[in-house]
Design an enzyme around this catalytic site. Sequence first.
Site, mmCIF file in Angstrom:
data_model
loop_
_atom_site.group_PDB
_atom_site.id
_atom_site.type_symbol
_atom_site.label_atom_id
_atom_site.label_comp_id
_atom_site.label_asym_id
_atom_site.label_seq_id
_atom_site.Cartn_x
_atom_site.Cartn_y
_atom_site.Cartn_z
ATOM 1 N N ARG A 104 -15.615 18.595 -4.524
ATOM 2 C CA ARG A 104 -16.257 17.281 -4.710
ATOM 3 C C ARG A 104 -17.013 16.987 -3.420
ATOM 4 O O ARG A 104 -16.416 16.921 -2.339
ATOM 5 C CB ARG A 104 -15.211 16.200 -4.975
ATOM 6 C CG ARG A 104 -15.762 14.798 -4.817
ATOM 7 C CD ARG A 104 -14.842 13.733 -5.325
ATOM 8 N NE ARG A 104 -14.825 13.709 -6.791
ATOM 9 C CZ ARG A 104 -14.380 12.684 -7.514
ATOM 10 N NH1 ARG A 104 -13.927 11.599 -6.921
ATOM 11 N NH2 ARG A 104 -14.386 12.737 -8.829
ATOM 12 N N HIS A 131 -21.450 15.048 -12.750
ATOM 13 C CA HIS A 131 -19.987 14.950 -12.822
ATOM 14 C C HIS A 131 -19.545 15.626 -14.130
ATOM 15 O O HIS A 131 -19.053 14.967 -15.059
ATOM 16 C CB HIS A 131 -19.551 13.490 -12.766
ATOM 17 C CG HIS A 131 -18.094 13.292 -12.463
ATOM 18 N ND1 HIS A 131 -17.226 14.346 -12.195
ATOM 19 C CD2 HIS A 131 -17.347 12.155 -12.372
ATOM 20 C CE1 HIS A 131 -16.017 13.865 -11.980
ATOM 21 N NE2 HIS A 131 -16.059 12.543 -12.071
ATOM 22 N N GLN A 134 -15.939 15.170 -15.770
ATOM 23 C CA GLN A 134 -15.714 13.896 -16.457
ATOM 24 C C GLN A 134 -16.292 13.952 -17.869
ATOM 25 O O GLN A 134 -15.684 13.459 -18.822
ATOM 26 C CB GLN A 134 -16.356 12.752 -15.664
ATOM 27 C CG GLN A 134 -16.145 11.395 -16.296
ATOM 28 C CD GLN A 134 -14.688 10.972 -16.303
ATOM 29 O OE1 GLN A 134 -14.044 10.985 -15.265
ATOM 30 N NE2 GLN A 134 -14.148 10.598 -17.461
ATOM 31 N N ASP A 218 -20.635 2.947 -15.726
ATOM 32 C CA ASP A 218 -20.019 3.425 -14.481
ATOM 33 C C ASP A 218 -20.359 2.408 -13.392
ATOM 34 O O ASP A 218 -21.178 1.501 -13.599
ATOM 35 C CB ASP A 218 -20.602 4.822 -14.160
ATOM 36 C CG ASP A 218 -19.962 5.485 -12.940
ATOM 37 O OD1 ASP A 218 -18.887 5.032 -12.497
ATOM 38 O OD2 ASP A 218 -20.543 6.456 -12.429
ATOM 39 N N CYS A 258 -15.727 6.091 -16.725
ATOM 40 C CA CYS A 258 -15.052 7.196 -16.032
ATOM 41 C C CYS A 258 -14.005 6.699 -15.041
ATOM 42 O O CYS A 258 -13.123 7.466 -14.654
ATOM 43 C CB CYS A 258 -16.078 8.095 -15.347
ATOM 44 S SG CYS A 258 -16.992 7.277 -14.025
ATOM 45 N N ARG A 286 -8.774 14.121 -18.702
ATOM 46 C CA ARG A 286 -9.232 14.936 -17.560
ATOM 47 C C ARG A 286 -8.277 16.117 -17.385
ATOM 48 O O ARG A 286 -8.679 17.239 -17.109
ATOM 49 C CB ARG A 286 -9.249 14.101 -16.265
ATOM 50 C CG ARG A 286 -10.281 12.995 -16.233
ATOM 51 C CD ARG A 286 -11.699 13.518 -16.151
ATOM 52 N NE ARG A 286 -11.944 14.363 -15.002
ATOM 53 C CZ ARG A 286 -12.271 13.931 -13.778
ATOM 54 N NH1 ARG A 286 -12.411 12.644 -13.558
ATOM 55 N NH2 ARG A 286 -12.501 14.779 -12.784
#
Length: 300
Positions: A104, A131, A134, A218, A258, A286
């Site tokens: 990340r 991402h 996700q 988001d 998310c 996830r």
Amino acid sequence: MTTRHFLADDDLSAAEYKQLLARAAELKKLQKNGALHHTCAGKAMAMVFEKSSTRTRISFETGMFQLGGHALYLSSRDTQLGRGEPVEDTARVLSEMVDIVMIRTFAHRTVETMAETGTIPVINGLTDEFHPCQLLADMQTWFDNRGDIQGATVAWVGDGNNMCNSYIRAARLLDFNLVIACPEGFEPAERRESDGNRIRVVRDPREAAQGADLIATDVWASMGQEDDAKARNLALASFCVDDNVMNESKKDSLFMHCLPAHRGEEVSASVIDGDRSIVWEQAGNRLHAQKALVEFLLHA
Ligand code: CP
Ligand code: NVA
């Protein structure tokens, strides 16, 4: 054998993506039934974090444990990466010691460099651009609740950020429609003229939500944008997913986020804590989706 990576959503073909979602559903059942499934016994994952995380860290670490492997949490603050050791050298060293790496970070180029330099599969655990992990969980959640997403309409409301870019890649791959509501200057970098009507940008969240099957949003200030948060909040103030927005969508529409969420900013408490929100199941997936991904990459 070429090493496979998951740096962006379309590093998998549509068929592989769906196969992986089916495996994720199986893994979820095994886990819920308490059945051991050590398909990655003896395998180690390095998890490199240059940004904060709750879900990504916990899901990968727990997932590797449940697959019979091991995960190492490596913060850039505590490794030589944080003191300037090149990512290329880090990739070569990790390739000597572990079997797979999740990273990340900020620049998407960093995950690409890791993949180009090392010899082990690399997973993008979020960059400023994408991402994809996700999205895997979001798609698993959709498929589990509603079946195939082909032909469905997703409304993305708010910032055209890394999540929005991943939704665009997923829309092309899985053949769903995406309507993005964002203010001028907040358009997703990934949008192309060639997307035509499949991926549209509008300026009104209620217009985006009209007839939508899924509404997603988001945060307005992503990690790394904290200094601009005030200005961003101002610019995005009329892009909150509230009941008025949800009421424009289909009667059986679902809401996803998310997480982490800011109630009263990008989403109202009534929506995220309401009947159509499936954010906790989405977060939980996830774990299962990424376990399927790790199995796939380690056995590819
Ligand atoms: N959604 C997500 O990636 O959460 P974390 O930042 O907590 O990992
Ligand atoms: N867009 C957000 C997602 C967090 C999971 C960020 O990059 O911070």
